[in-house]
Write a protein that holds these residues in place. Structure first.
Motif, PDB file in Angstrom:
ATOM      1  N   ASP A 287       0.833  -1.193   0.000  1.00 48.24           N
ATOM      2  CA  ASP A 287       0.000   0.000   0.000  1.00 48.24           C
ATOM      3  C   ASP A 287       0.874   1.251   0.000  1.00 48.24           C
ATOM      4  OD1 ASP A 287       0.440   1.015   2.890  1.00 48.24           O
ATOM      5  OD2 ASP A 287      -0.156  -1.053   3.209  1.00 48.24           O
ATOM      6  N   ARG A 288       0.220   2.400  -0.162  1.00 52.84           N
ATOM      7  CA  ARG A 288       0.947   3.662  -0.326  1.00 52.84           C
ATOM      8  C   ARG A 288       1.912   3.938   0.821  1.00 52.84           C
ATOM      9  NH1 ARG A 288       0.577   8.554   1.745  1.00 52.84           N
ATOM     10  NH2 ARG A 288      -1.329   8.023   2.862  1.00 52.84           N
ATOM     11  N   ARG A 289       1.413   3.847   2.078  1.00 49.48           N
ATOM     12  CA  ARG A 289       2.266   4.200   3.211  1.00 49.48           C
ATOM     13  C   ARG A 289       3.428   3.232   3.358  1.00 49.48           C
ATOM     14  NH1 ARG A 289       4.944   7.866   5.244  1.00 49.48           N
ATOM     15  NH2 ARG A 289       5.281   7.810   7.501  1.00 49.48           N
ATOM     16  N   THR A 290       3.185   1.949   3.138  1.00 50.79           N
ATOM     17  CA  THR A 290       4.271   0.980   3.223  1.00 50.79           C
ATOM     18  C   THR A 290       5.304   1.235   2.138  1.00 50.79           C
ATOM     19  OG1 THR A 290       2.740  -0.670   4.136  1.00 50.79           O
ATOM     20  CG2 THR A 290       4.833  -1.477   3.278  1.00 50.79           C
ATOM     21  N   SER A 291       4.842   1.586   0.941  1.00 52.78           N
ATOM     22  CA  SER A 291       5.773   1.910  -0.150  1.00 52.78           C
ATOM     23  C   SER A 291       6.645   3.110   0.229  1.00 52.78           C
ATOM     24  CB  SER A 291       5.000   2.213  -1.433  1.00 52.78           C
ATOM     25  OG  SER A 291       4.276   1.087  -1.879  1.00 52.78           O
ATOM     26  N   GLU A 292       6.013   4.133   0.798  1.00 48.11           N
ATOM     27  CA  GLU A 292       6.772   5.329   1.189  1.00 48.11           C
ATOM     28  C   GLU A 292       7.823   5.001   2.244  1.00 48.11           C
ATOM     29  OE1 GLU A 292       3.151   8.583   0.439  1.00 48.11           O
ATOM     30  OE2 GLU A 292       3.605   7.840   2.457  1.00 48.11           O
ATOM     31  N   LEU A 293       7.434   4.204   3.250  1.00 44.57           N
ATOM     32  CA  LEU A 293       8.376   3.842   4.309  1.00 44.57           C
ATOM     33  C   LEU A 293       9.499   2.952   3.779  1.00 44.57           C
ATOM     34  CD1 LEU A 293       5.847   3.157   7.213  1.00 44.57           C
ATOM     35  CD2 LEU A 293       7.584   4.957   7.173  1.00 44.57           C
ATOM     36  N   THR A 294       9.158   2.051   2.860  1.00 48.97           N
ATOM     37  CA  THR A 294      10.175   1.180   2.270  1.00 48.97           C
ATOM     38  C   THR A 294      11.207   2.001   1.505  1.00 48.97           C
ATOM     39  OG1 THR A 294       8.547  -0.603   2.080  1.00 48.97           O
ATOM     40  CG2 THR A 294      10.554  -0.801   0.763  1.00 48.97           C
ATOM     41  N   LEU A 295      10.739   2.945   0.702  1.00 53.79           N
ATOM     42  CA  LEU A 295      11.651   3.795  -0.057  1.00 53.79           C
ATOM     43  C   LEU A 295      12.450   4.714   0.866  1.00 53.79           C
ATOM     44  CD1 LEU A 295       9.268   4.631  -3.036  1.00 53.79           C
ATOM     45  CD2 LEU A 295      11.431   3.380  -3.193  1.00 53.79           C
ATOM     46  N   ALA A 296      11.814   5.189   1.940  1.00 49.00           N
ATOM     47  CA  ALA A 296      12.540   6.025   2.907  1.00 49.00           C
ATOM     48  C   ALA A 296      13.670   5.232   3.553  1.00 49.00           C
ATOM     49  CB  ALA A 296      11.579   6.550   3.966  1.00 49.00           C
ATOM     50  N   SER A 329       3.107   8.248  -4.833  1.00 50.99           N
ATOM     51  CA  SER A 329       2.791   9.531  -4.208  1.00 50.99           C
ATOM     52  C   SER A 329       3.962  10.478  -4.411  1.00 50.99           C
ATOM     53  CB  SER A 329       2.526   9.353  -2.703  1.00 50.99           C
ATOM     54  OG  SER A 329       3.716   8.966  -2.033  1.00 50.99           O
ATOM     55  N   ASP A 330       3.771  11.754  -4.095  1.00 49.51           N
ATOM     56  CA  ASP A 330       4.857  12.733  -4.201  1.00 49.51           C
ATOM     57  C   ASP A 330       6.022  12.345  -3.306  1.00 49.51           C
ATOM     58  OD1 ASP A 330       3.204  14.060  -5.902  1.00 49.51           O
ATOM     59  OD2 ASP A 330       2.702  15.687  -4.523  1.00 49.51           O
ATOM     60  N   LEU A 331       5.700  11.882  -2.074  1.00 46.49           N
ATOM     61  CA  LEU A 331       6.761  11.505  -1.138  1.00 46.49           C
ATOM     62  C   LEU A 331       7.541  10.309  -1.663  1.00 46.49           C
ATOM     63  CD1 LEU A 331       8.188  11.801   1.572  1.00 46.49           C
ATOM     64  CD2 LEU A 331       6.391  10.404   2.616  1.00 46.49           C
ATOM     65  N   ALA A 332       6.839   9.316  -2.188  1.00 47.34           N
ATOM     66  CA  ALA A 332       7.509   8.136  -2.730  1.00 47.34           C
ATOM     67  C   ALA A 332       8.406   8.516  -3.903  1.00 47.34           C
ATOM     68  CB  ALA A 332       6.481   7.091  -3.154  1.00 47.34           C
ATOM     69  N   THR A 333       7.920   9.404  -4.769  1.00 42.95           N
ATOM     70  CA  THR A 333       8.722   9.862  -5.902  1.00 42.95           C
ATOM     71  C   THR A 333       9.983  10.566  -5.427  1.00 42.95           C
ATOM     72  OG1 THR A 333       6.832  10.066  -7.388  1.00 42.95           O
ATOM     73  CG2 THR A 333       8.755  11.415  -7.901  1.00 42.95           C
ATOM     74  N   ASP A 334       9.832  11.425  -4.414  1.00 41.11           N
ATOM     75  CA  ASP A 334      10.992  12.151  -3.887  1.00 41.11           C
ATOM     76  C   ASP A 334      12.042  11.172  -3.348  1.00 41.11           C
ATOM     77  OD1 ASP A 334      12.296  14.711  -2.914  1.00 41.11           O
ATOM     78  OD2 ASP A 334      12.072  13.630  -1.026  1.00 41.11           O
ATOM     79  N   LYS A 335      11.600  10.170  -2.569  1.00 43.29           N
ATOM     80  CA  LYS A 335      12.546   9.204  -2.013  1.00 43.29           C
ATOM     81  C   LYS A 335      13.207   8.381  -3.122  1.00 43.29           C
ATOM     82  CE  LYS A 335      11.772  10.337   2.238  1.00 43.29           C
ATOM     83  NZ  LYS A 335      12.814  11.132   2.961  1.00 43.29           N
ATOM     84  N   ALA A 336      12.438   7.980  -4.123  1.00 43.28           N
ATOM     85  CA  ALA A 336      12.987   7.197  -5.221  1.00 43.28           C
ATOM     86  C   ALA A 336      14.028   8.003  -6.005  1.00 43.28           C
ATOM     87  CB  ALA A 336      11.863   6.727  -6.146  1.00 43.28           C
TER      88      ALA A 336
END
Length: 410
Positions: A287-296, A329-336
């Motif tokens: 899911d979105r939040r897990t993806s963001e945390l994984t990339l972070a 998401s924007d955050l996921a894109t930034d981390k990637a």
């Protein structure tokens, strides 16, 4: 069948917070009446009367409004034929004396006795009843200390007691001041006890251990964080790999993001095998939040040479990170983009540069540069910076479609 007639609920029967009929009305010192469940949840975080905005003392005991409750019950019984649900008489809440007595029982027992387990289970039942009871428990002097003592003493010898104490303490939402005191007393023993619990097969206890470890590490100073044993990270990565539950996964990711602010811990996490596990998680489409945390987390780990090497060595590592750009998401894109910039800047062999073009990573970065509506200015700058690092190899690459070549930054 005749449609049930709608009944207008008297306004003074309705809780100002939930806007539902009150089941257990209680009155604050401000004179305003609320449903107990709603106001207790409110006071835990706000500490004020919602309507008057006046401060309410942390140890405030709202007064039960028995008269209003009886009126509500009578009104509900009178309109039962119209589908109005009956309001039962609420169970009396635990008082401070009862909670303190249960804590005293814990002090008086040993870590191997049945009496300890009975006292813990009774305390867990009390804590599970309401936020108010959990708040009371957290405020009882010595309560948190004895629960921590049970965990540290029972993690191996009496696992049932450890499990019960873990579940209770994880439900309390301890303050930073309380956590700081726990850490100051003996953080090393607590961390080792939590590692022992993480090594067991009980999924529920492992998840609770991860939650408490997240709280403890979040309150640690940098000096204590950098001294965390390698086994902590080995068990965290294993918990990710075992996919115990989505909440447990997110908890572990929070731990990894928080603890890898220290450079030495990044190497420990990489050596624990985190990078391939994290990439495989992205492949599973979380899911979105897990993806963001994984990339972070990957972004943190790519702050060291070992992390970047592990990412590049994974067969789909670079491609998978590139796939996350402009997708979640924007955050996921930034981390990637941050991860790709680290790779392009520090680990860009000829093979890696070619892989980034062939797998569409370069094309994604070109789109980021031009996507003012989807990405922040800083993310676009990072993407442009990355593209300029290897412009000779990428600008006229046959892997880059003509319309993307037109977007390539100067």
């Amino acid at each position: 069948m005749e449609q049930e007639q709608q009944v207008e609920v008297p306004s003074y029967f309705v809780c100002p917070i939930s806007l539902q009929i009150m089941r257990d009305p209680v009155t604050l010192p401000t004179g305003i009446t609320y449903d107990r469940d709603g106001i207790e949840r409110w006071l835990v975080s706000a500490g004020t009367c919602p309507l008057t905005k006046q401060p309410v003392a942390p140890d405030c005991e709202p007064t039960p409004n028995h008269t209003l409750r009886r009126l509500i019950q009578s009104w509900c019984a009178l309109h039962a034929d119209h589908g109005v649900e009956r309001v039962p008489t609420p169970k009396p809440p635990a008082d401070r004396a009862r909670v303190a007595a249960l804590v005293s029982r814990l002090h008086a027992t040993t870590t191997t006795s049945a009496a300890l387990l009975d006292a813990l289970r009774e305390l867990k039942d009390v804590a599970s009843e309401s936020d108010r009871n959990r708040k009371l428990l957290a405020l009882v002097p010595g309560a948190v200390d004895i629960l921590v003592a049970v965990i540290t003493a029972s993690s191996q010898s009496a696992t049932a007691a450890c499990d019960e104490a873990l579940e209770i303490i994880c439900s309390l939402q301890l303050s930073e001041q309380c956590l700081a005191r726990v850490i100051e007393r003996d953080s090393e023993a607590l961390v080792h006890a939590l590692v022992d619990t993480l090594q067991r097969s009980n999924a529920k206890s492992r998840a609770h251990a991860a939650v408490l470890l997240a709280d403890v590490t979040a309150a640690m100073s940098p000096n204590r964080l950098v001294s965390l044993p390698e086994q902590v990270f080995v068990e965290m990565v294993q918990l990710l790999s075992d996919k115990v539950s989505n909440p447990a996964t997110k908890t572990v990711l929070h731990v990894l993001v928080g603890t890898t602010s220290c450079g030495r811990n990044r190497v420990k996490v990489v050596e624990a095998g985190a990078v391939p596990v994290l990439i495989d998680m992205l492949l599973d489409g979380p899911d979105r939040r897990t993806s963001e945390l994984t990339l972070a987390t990957l972004d943190r780990l790519c702050g060291c040479a070992e992390g970047r090497a592990a990412l590049v060595a994974h067969g789909t590592g670079v491609a998978m990170v590139g796939k996350m750009v402009l997708r979640v998401s924007d955050l996921a894109t930034d981390k990637a983009v941050r991860i790709l910039r680290s790779v392009a800047r520090h680990t860009a062999t000829a093979a890696v540069v070619q892989e980034m073009a062939q797998t569409g990573v370069v094309g994604k970065l070109c789109l980021v540069v031009e996507s003012a509506e989807q990405c922040s200015e800083r993310t676009r700058e990072r993407a442009g910076e990355t593209l300029r690092l290897h412009a000779r190899a990428w600008r006229n690459s046959p892997c880059l479609q003509p319309h993307l070549q037109a977007l390539y930054p100067c």
